[in-house]
Design a protein around this motif. Structure first.
Motif, PDB file in Angstrom:
ATOM      1  N   CYS A   1       0.853  -1.190   0.000  1.00 43.17           N
ATOM      2  CA  CYS A   1       0.000   0.000   0.000  1.00 43.17           C
ATOM      3  C   CYS A   1       0.889   1.239   0.000  1.00 43.17           C
ATOM      4  CB  CYS A   1      -0.911   0.021   1.221  1.00 43.17           C
ATOM      5  SG  CYS A   1      -2.297  -1.104   1.107  1.00 43.17           S
ATOM      6  N   ARG A   2       0.535   2.202  -0.855  1.00 44.48           N
ATOM      7  CA  ARG A   2       1.288   3.447  -0.961  1.00 44.48           C
ATOM      8  C   ARG A   2       0.361   4.634  -0.714  1.00 44.48           C
ATOM      9  NH1 ARG A   2       1.220   1.129  -5.506  1.00 44.48           N
ATOM     10  NH2 ARG A   2       0.644   2.948  -6.732  1.00 44.48           N
ATOM     11  N   HIS A   3       0.834   5.605   0.060  1.00 49.16           N
ATOM     12  CA  HIS A   3       0.107   6.866   0.242  1.00 49.16           C
ATOM     13  C   HIS A   3       0.342   7.669  -1.027  1.00 49.16           C
ATOM     14  CE1 HIS A   3      -0.274  10.830   2.748  1.00 49.16           C
ATOM     15  NE2 HIS A   3      -1.274  10.679   1.900  1.00 49.16           N
ATOM     16  N   THR A   4      -0.715   7.889  -1.815  1.00 48.97           N
ATOM     17  CA  THR A   4      -0.535   8.486  -3.139  1.00 48.97           C
ATOM     18  C   THR A   4      -1.017   9.929  -3.248  1.00 48.97           C
ATOM     19  OG1 THR A   4      -2.628   7.555  -3.892  1.00 48.97           O
ATOM     20  CG2 THR A   4      -0.638   6.252  -4.283  1.00 48.97           C
ATOM     21  N   ALA A   5      -1.925  10.359  -2.384  1.00 50.54           N
ATOM     22  CA  ALA A   5      -2.413  11.742  -2.470  1.00 50.54           C
ATOM     23  C   ALA A   5      -3.048  12.157  -1.142  1.00 50.54           C
ATOM     24  CB  ALA A   5      -3.432  11.886  -3.595  1.00 50.54           C
ATOM     25  N   THR A   6      -3.031  13.473  -0.921  1.00 52.27           N
ATOM     26  CA  THR A   6      -3.682  14.081   0.229  1.00 52.27           C
ATOM     27  C   THR A   6      -4.375  15.346  -0.253  1.00 52.27           C
ATOM     28  OG1 THR A   6      -2.003  13.264   1.761  1.00 52.27           O
ATOM     29  CG2 THR A   6      -3.318  15.121   2.506  1.00 52.27           C
ATOM     30  N   ALA A   7      -5.568  15.602   0.268  1.00 50.09           N
ATOM     31  CA  ALA A   7      -6.297  16.804  -0.135  1.00 50.09           C
ATOM     32  C   ALA A   7      -7.132  17.330   1.022  1.00 50.09           C
ATOM     33  CB  ALA A   7      -7.203  16.497  -1.326  1.00 50.09           C
ATOM     34  N   TYR A   8      -7.399  18.626   0.961  1.00 47.21           N
ATOM     35  CA  TYR A   8      -8.291  19.289   1.908  1.00 47.21           C
ATOM     36  C   TYR A   8      -9.320  20.060   1.093  1.00 47.21           C
ATOM     37  CZ  TYR A   8      -4.587  18.183   5.158  1.00 47.21           C
ATOM     38  OH  TYR A   8      -3.641  17.521   5.897  1.00 47.21           O
ATOM     39  N   LEU A   9     -10.594  19.728   1.293  1.00 44.38           N
ATOM     40  CA  LEU A   9     -11.669  20.353   0.541  1.00 44.38           C
ATOM     41  C   LEU A   9     -12.640  21.042   1.493  1.00 44.38           C
ATOM     42  CD1 LEU A   9     -11.041  17.310  -0.758  1.00 44.38           C
ATOM     43  CD2 LEU A   9     -12.575  18.183  -2.478  1.00 44.38           C
ATOM     44  N   THR A  10     -13.211  22.149   1.046  1.00 42.27           N
ATOM     45  CA  THR A  10     -14.235  22.843   1.812  1.00 42.27           C
ATOM     46  C   THR A  10     -15.569  22.657   1.111  1.00 42.27           C
ATOM     47  OG1 THR A  10     -12.658  24.489   2.590  1.00 42.27           O
ATOM     48  CG2 THR A  10     -14.989  25.074   2.740  1.00 42.27           C
ATOM     49  N   PHE A  11     -16.572  22.234   1.876  1.00 40.71           N
ATOM     50  CA  PHE A  11     -17.927  22.048   1.367  1.00 40.71           C
ATOM     51  C   PHE A  11     -18.869  22.978   2.110  1.00 40.71           C
ATOM     52  CE2 PHE A  11     -15.774  18.104   0.462  1.00 40.71           C
ATOM     53  CZ  PHE A  11     -16.210  17.790  -0.821  1.00 40.71           C
ATOM     54  N   VAL A  12     -19.879  23.461   1.393  1.00 42.33           N
ATOM     55  CA  VAL A  12     -20.926  24.295   1.977  1.00 42.33           C
ATOM     56  C   VAL A  12     -22.211  23.484   1.968  1.00 42.33           C
ATOM     57  CG1 VAL A  12     -22.292  26.410   1.702  1.00 42.33           C
ATOM     58  CG2 VAL A  12     -19.832  26.443   1.240  1.00 42.33           C
ATOM     59  N   SER A  13     -22.926  23.512   3.096  1.00 50.83           N
ATOM     60  CA  SER A  13     -24.203  22.817   3.218  1.00 50.83           C
ATOM     61  C   SER A  13     -25.318  23.706   2.671  1.00 50.83           C
ATOM     62  CB  SER A  13     -24.467  22.492   4.690  1.00 50.83           C
ATOM     63  OG  SER A  13     -25.715  21.852   4.834  1.00 50.83           O
ATOM     64  N   LEU A  14     -26.218  23.095   1.885  1.00 48.49           N
ATOM     65  CA  LEU A  14     -27.317  23.846   1.277  1.00 48.49           C
ATOM     66  C   LEU A  14     -28.668  23.348   1.764  1.00 48.49           C
ATOM     67  CD1 LEU A  14     -26.074  23.924  -2.427  1.00 48.49           C
ATOM     68  CD2 LEU A  14     -25.695  25.633  -0.638  1.00 48.49           C
ATOM     69  N   ASP A  15     -29.593  24.297   1.930  1.00 50.19           N
ATOM     70  CA  ASP A  15     -30.954  23.913   2.297  1.00 50.19           C
ATOM     71  C   ASP A  15     -31.742  23.529   1.038  1.00 50.19           C
ATOM     72  OD1 ASP A  15     -31.785  26.285   1.040  1.00 50.19           O
ATOM     73  OD2 ASP A  15     -32.135  27.355   2.918  1.00 50.19           O
ATOM     74  N   GLU A  16     -33.041  23.297   1.187  1.00 46.60           N
ATOM     75  CA  GLU A  16     -33.875  22.847   0.066  1.00 46.60           C
ATOM     76  C   GLU A  16     -33.979  23.868  -1.058  1.00 46.60           C
ATOM     77  OE1 GLU A  16     -35.146  23.116   3.313  1.00 46.60           O
ATOM     78  OE2 GLU A  16     -34.615  21.061   3.825  1.00 46.60           O
TER      79      GLU A  16
END
Length: 162
Positions: free
Chosen positions: A103-118
């Motif tokens: 097993c190899r560590h191949t990538a790392t990422a940090y993402l920001t998500f916004v929660s949406l209402d209906e």
């Protein structure tokens, strides 16, 4: 709104890489990996808020090692930090050679998500409960990244005015 533990939204997406996933060099295309990262991150964020989410930004994405055809890719995700209406999801990608078990560590990422209402408008997100030392460390690091993002945005807005 009830706070949620980091463990309540963690997921691991697993997919074998096939020939159609490759670039002209014969490695798995970075865009294929990015789609897996964004998909897994979005599922994790959705589990945290139990509502629709959208990707607001990718703070950082580092490709560390190539992924090859036949590798079994494991995309591990967890919510690192939540603000008022957004959250950071950390993603760790590992590639497993099915023949050798390596097993190899191949990538790392940090993402920001916004929660949406209906109606598609940003909405409040549940607060995050960090229980382990690792979760607390990740939350602290995410807070620092958020401060840096906000400072960069402030500089960009100031530069646009000039």
């Amino acid at each position: 709104m009830k706070s949620k533990r980091v463990s309540e939204s963690k997921i691991t997406l697993v997919q074998q890489m096939l020939p159609q996933d490759t670039n002209p060099a014969g490695n798995v295309h970075g865009g294929v990996m990015l789609k897996l990262i964004d998909t897994a991150g979005g599922v994790c964020a959705t589990r945290h808020v139990r509502a629709n989410v959208v990707t607001a930004s990718i703070d950082r994405l580092d490709f560390l090692e190539p992924v090859y055809v036949g590798d079994l890719v494991h995309v591990h995700t967890s919510v690192n930090y939540v603000g008022t209406k957004s959250m950071e999801v950390g993603v760790r990608v590992e590639a497993e050679n099915l023949y050798t078990g390596e097993c190899r560590h191949t990538a790392t990422a940090y993402l920001t998500f916004v929660s949406l209402d209906e109606t598609g408008r940003p909405q409040l997100v549940p607060q995050l409960i960090a229980e382990t030392e690792d979760e607390k460390r990740r939350m602290q690091e995410a807070q620092e990244r958020r401060k840096q993002r906000l400072a960069e945005r402030k500089k960009e807005k100031a530069a646009q005015k000039n």
